[in-house]
Motif scaffolding. Sequence first.
Motif, PDB file in Angstrom:
ATOM      1  N   ASN A  64      60.101   4.309 -17.080  1.00 32.51           N
ATOM      2  CA  ASN A  64      61.500   4.467 -16.639  1.00 32.51           C
ATOM      3  C   ASN A  64      61.569   4.653 -15.133  1.00 32.51           C
ATOM      4  O   ASN A  64      62.378   4.018 -14.437  1.00 32.51           O
ATOM      5  N   VAL A  65      60.649   5.515 -14.683  1.00 32.63           N
ATOM      6  CA  VAL A  65      60.626   5.772 -13.242  1.00 32.63           C
ATOM      7  C   VAL A  65      60.362   4.457 -12.505  1.00 32.63           C
ATOM      8  O   VAL A  65      60.995   4.150 -11.494  1.00 32.63           O
ATOM      9  N   PHE A  66      59.426   3.706 -13.081  1.00 30.02           N
ATOM     10  CA  PHE A  66      59.063   2.444 -12.463  1.00 30.02           C
ATOM     11  C   PHE A  66      60.287   1.512 -12.377  1.00 30.02           C
ATOM     12  O   PHE A  66      60.579   0.923 -11.329  1.00 30.02           O
ATOM     13  N   ALA A  67      60.972   1.467 -13.535  1.00 27.10           N
ATOM     14  CA  ALA A  67      62.161   0.603 -13.554  1.00 27.10           C
ATOM     15  C   ALA A  67      63.195   1.060 -12.498  1.00 27.10           C
ATOM     16  O   ALA A  67      63.748   0.244 -11.752  1.00 27.10           O
ATOM     17  N   ARG A  68      63.384   2.396 -12.448  1.00 26.40           N
ATOM     18  CA  ARG A  68      64.337   2.947 -11.476  1.00 26.40           C
ATOM     19  C   ARG A  68      63.914   2.571 -10.067  1.00 26.40           C
ATOM     20  O   ARG A  68      64.707   2.176  -9.216  1.00 26.40           O
ATOM     21  N   LEU A  69      62.603   2.704  -9.852  1.00 23.81           N
ATOM     22  CA  LEU A  69      62.066   2.451  -8.511  1.00 23.81           C
ATOM     23  C   LEU A  69      62.338   0.988  -8.094  1.00 23.81           C
ATOM     24  O   LEU A  69      62.784   0.714  -6.976  1.00 23.81           O
ATOM     25  N   LEU A  70      62.083   0.110  -9.073  1.00 19.83           N
ATOM     26  CA  LEU A  70      62.302  -1.304  -8.771  1.00 19.83           C
ATOM     27  C   LEU A  70      63.784  -1.567  -8.494  1.00 19.83           C
ATOM     28  O   LEU A  70      64.153  -2.286  -7.565  1.00 19.83           O
ATOM     29  N   GLU A  71      64.631  -0.920  -9.349  1.00 20.51           N
ATOM     30  CA  GLU A  71      66.088  -1.107  -9.177  1.00 20.51           C
ATOM     31  C   GLU A  71      66.525  -0.650  -7.789  1.00 20.51           C
ATOM     32  O   GLU A  71      67.271  -1.328  -7.066  1.00 20.51           O
ATOM     33  N   LEU A  72      65.983   0.541  -7.444  1.00 17.55           N
ATOM     34  CA  LEU A  72      66.342   1.128  -6.155  1.00 17.55           C
ATOM     35  C   LEU A  72      65.932   0.187  -5.021  1.00 17.55           C
ATOM     36  O   LEU A  72      66.719  -0.133  -4.111  1.00 17.55           O
ATOM     37  N   ARG A  73      64.694  -0.282  -5.150  1.00 19.72           N
ATOM     38  CA  ARG A  73      64.183  -1.168  -4.112  1.00 19.72           C
ATOM     39  C   ARG A  73      65.023  -2.460  -4.072  1.00 19.72           C
ATOM     40  O   ARG A  73      65.373  -2.950  -3.017  1.00 19.72           O
ATOM     41  N   ALA A  74      65.370  -2.910  -5.281  1.00 23.07           N
ATOM     42  CA  ALA A  74      66.164  -4.135  -5.364  1.00 23.07           C
ATOM     43  C   ALA A  74      67.522  -3.932  -4.677  1.00 23.07           C
ATOM     44  O   ALA A  74      67.994  -4.800  -3.921  1.00 23.07           O
ATOM     45  N   ARG A  75      68.112  -2.688  -4.944  1.00 29.28           N
ATOM     46  CA  ARG A  75      69.416  -2.442  -4.335  1.00 29.28           C
ATOM     47  C   ARG A  75      69.298  -2.412  -2.812  1.00 29.28           C
ATOM     48  O   ARG A  75      70.097  -2.992  -2.077  1.00 29.28           O
ATOM     49  N   GLU A  76      68.228  -1.773  -2.323  1.00 31.94           N
ATOM     50  CA  GLU A  76      68.006  -1.725  -0.881  1.00 31.94           C
ATOM     51  C   GLU A  76      67.911  -3.133  -0.300  1.00 31.94           C
ATOM     52  O   GLU A  76      68.555  -3.473   0.697  1.00 31.94           O
ATOM     53  N   LEU A  77      67.058  -3.895  -1.052  1.00 33.87           N
ATOM     54  CA  LEU A  77      66.855  -5.278  -0.598  1.00 33.87           C
ATOM     55  C   LEU A  77      68.186  -6.027  -0.608  1.00 33.87           C
ATOM     56  O   LEU A  77      68.533  -6.746   0.334  1.00 33.87           O
ATOM     57  N   SER A  78      68.906  -5.780  -1.688  1.00 36.97           N
ATOM     58  CA  SER A  78      70.155  -6.511  -1.880  1.00 36.97           C
ATOM     59  C   SER A  78      71.157  -6.200  -0.757  1.00 36.97           C
ATOM     60  O   SER A  78      71.730  -7.089  -0.135  1.00 36.97           O
ATOM     61  N   SER A  79      71.304  -4.889  -0.453  1.00 35.71           N
ATOM     62  CA  SER A  79      72.281  -4.568   0.594  1.00 35.71           C
ATOM     63  C   SER A  79      71.817  -5.079   1.958  1.00 35.71           C
ATOM     64  O   SER A  79      72.612  -5.564   2.770  1.00 35.71           O
ATOM     65  N   ALA A  80      70.514  -5.009   2.196  1.00 35.19           N
ATOM     66  CA  ALA A  80      69.984  -5.529   3.465  1.00 35.19           C
ATOM     67  C   ALA A  80      70.249  -7.037   3.559  1.00 35.19           C
ATOM     68  O   ALA A  80      70.609  -7.564   4.625  1.00 35.19           O
ATOM     69  N   THR A  81      70.091  -7.694   2.431  1.00 29.13           N
ATOM     70  CA  THR A  81      70.303  -9.136   2.399  1.00 29.13           C
ATOM     71  C   THR A  81      71.781  -9.441   2.647  1.00 29.13           C
ATOM     72  O   THR A  81      72.123 -10.347   3.412  1.00 29.13           O
ATOM     73  N   GLN A  82      72.651  -8.622   2.007  1.00 34.45           N
ATOM     74  CA  GLN A  82      74.107  -8.811   2.191  1.00 34.45           C
ATOM     75  C   GLN A  82      74.468  -8.611   3.645  1.00 34.45           C
ATOM     76  O   GLN A  82      75.256  -9.368   4.240  1.00 34.45           O
ATOM     77  N   VAL A  83      73.854  -7.601   4.226  1.00 36.06           N
ATOM     78  CA  VAL A  83      74.120  -7.336   5.643  1.00 36.06           C
ATOM     79  C   VAL A  83      73.730  -8.555   6.462  1.00 36.06           C
ATOM     80  O   VAL A  83      74.475  -9.029   7.328  1.00 36.06           O
TER      81      VAL A  83
END
Length: 768
Positions: free
Chosen positions: A51-70
């Motif tokens: 679960n932690v792993f999944a959360r971690l990936l999600e978090l990283r994905a969100r970071e990546l996603s917002s950086a990409t949007q920026v």
Amino acid sequence: MLRIKRLRTRLVLLLFGLLVLVLGAVFVAVYSATDSSANRQARQQLDVGSNVFARLLELRARELSSATQVLVADFGFRDAVASGDLPTIRSALINQSARIGADEALFFDLAGQVRESSRTEVGARIDISAVQPLTQDALLAVIDGRPYLLVEAVVMAPVMVGQVAMAFRLDEALALEMQKLTGLQVSFVTSLDNQVLYRISTLGDTYEPIPNESNNALTIEDESYLGLRNILLEQQGYQVSAELLSPRSEALAIFDLLKQELAIITLIALTLSSLVAMVIAGNLSRPVKQLADSARQIGLGDFSQPVSLPRDDELGLLASSIDTMRQGIAERERQIAHSAYHDPLTGLANVLKVAERLSEGVQAGRKGALIRLFLDAEAEVLTSVGQTAHSRLMVAYAGRLNTVIPTGGLLAYQPGQGFLLVLDGLDVDQAVIASDLLLTALSERMQVDEVKLTLTWLAGIVVWPEQGSDAESLLRQVGIAAADAQPGPARIAVYQAKRDEAYMRRMRLIRDIHFAPQLKELTVVYQPKLDIRTGEVRQLEALMRWTHSELGAIRPDEFIILAEQTGSIHRLTQWMLAAVVSQLGYWIEQGLEMQVAMNLSALDLDNPDFPEQVARILRAQEIPARYIAFEVTESALMNNPAASLQSLRRLRELDIELAIDDYGTGYSSLATIKSLPVQQLKIDKSFVLNLATSSDDLVIVKSTIELAHNMGLKVVAEGVEDADSLSRLQQLGCNVAQGYFISRPLAARDLEQWLQANRDTYRQRELS
Ligand code: C2E
Ligand code: MG
Ligand code: MG
């Protein structure tokens, strides 16, 4: 003993075994509980981890996603994309990726081709092998054979002019972060057609991916893990998985202490329970063993130890029953022992007790005396007073003796044999003195009921160690001594060793003489009697001979007395009479006319039937009575004068000649003999043997012949051993001579020859 040991061991083993079983079950239960609990924990950890792993990936994905949007919203960037200014795009990609820490930033043209990247070398080839959506915002891609988290965004200016992607590599840093967060071992494995392309692991480069089939327990470098395999991508033969391993040792370590404690508790419980088991078993088996020991003691005849157990259960009851039994047996044993060693009539000790006491005395090396005190002619006393009075008498005498015996002496009674007395520490002289005192006490008048009696008591004595070294011989010897005792001065007889041998021989002869006739050990010899006046032999004396099968020839002087004492003489006389009568029958037939004289005993004369028996046998063989004669000693006549006289008269009436034998050895006077129906007087050989030399004997023989002739008796001299004696007897007018000078006693056959040979011998002598 063995049984008891077994019982105890069995009890201990049983209790111990039960406990081992229970504790083993507890141990197994605890062990398996902790084991499964450890597994559960590990699994939980794995679940949490993934679960932690999944959360971690999600978090990283969100970071990546917002950086990409920026990035895609940036005007300059859109402009650069729209104008196809690749260097600007590139620099923007580099800047933006560096800012957010993405590993790759990619720009795709409308055809979907990678046109620019954040990589340093210009126009680097980038190979995206597989892509698969992972979360809402992110994809998982295999780029250049490595796994990436990928986030895309469309660049609009205002229409879509391209696409930007940011990628985050699943690398060692991520794995270590994951490990830090979850405490699990983390590995990322990329494979193509099950061939590992790339792997990174917190367990190092040697990590082997979890085999497909085992999704659970596995051991790596001695550590056991529970594994979980999360497949992140599976496309076109590519597979990317995140493998989480939860080490069980940690979870188990928590229980180690518990297990240790449990082991200690188990050990203590086992030790304690074995001790308790032993105590319980001991508690049970100790009294049982104690009882068994007591029973064995009783079995061995030791009744002295009371049996008791201080407990109120069945064992206590058993103990008291055994004790009652012990007392019962002891009492009975005492009674049996008492009656085995005591005479029921007098209550005194018996001969067994005496034997025991003698053995003790002899063994202890002490000296001492055994005295027998007995009634003279007890048989007659018994017949005259009767059994009851006799018994009372004995009891009374026992009582009297009890008051006079020296202290320490053992007094015993032996029915028919009198009293036995064992006195320690006495020598012969002291024993004689003691016996004298006791005889004096016994010889005083005794009154029982109405009967007053003064009886004669006699004593025999044997002393040890001089005269005997064991109880049996002492008892035998005191009997031999007692047999020597006589009323009067010889009332106390001390055992003499020489008499013992003679006694044994006598016993043997007494026993065997009874069977001598039927064993054909008896023979008859005949000694001629010479008629001195005519020189003829017309008379013989028949003499018995006994050849014992082992002891050889036994002299008549020895065996006749024994036969008289034991009553066997009747059998011997019968045999003799038969033998002589049959011999006479033969001789008469042969024309040999001889008068044969036989010797009679006192007992023959006592037997009132004897004359009739003689008459019967003579009649049966048709032998005239004048052919036989009887010789009787003075002492035989004196035994029972009336009966003897009666018999002699009867025999005389049958016309049988009678002679007084051994005249001169008794006390009877010729006057007494005169009243007897006898025709001959035989002068004893003791007066004849030395007739030639002894003037005293000559005087006696001369006067005897004269007096006998005056009474009308014929005189026979026996023991004529030489010619001188014979001629003196001739001169003195003696009628008949018998002796070795004429002939020794001969067997019938030899005698016949002798008669033939000597027909004229003495006739000539007479002429001379
Ligand atoms: P007895 O009746 O006075 O017999 C004479 C004994 O003198 C015999 O001894 C005989 O062998 C022995 N005698 C004869 N001539 C001489 C001699 O010249 N010198 C010496 N020294 N002795 C001579 P034996 O045969 O030993 O018998 C001993 C006694 O045993 C007899 O004495 C008799 O009393 C008794 N006896 C023998 N046979 C019988 C028997 O059948 N019945 C009974 N009741 N008594 C018997
Ligand atoms: Mg004789
Ligand atoms: Mg004689």
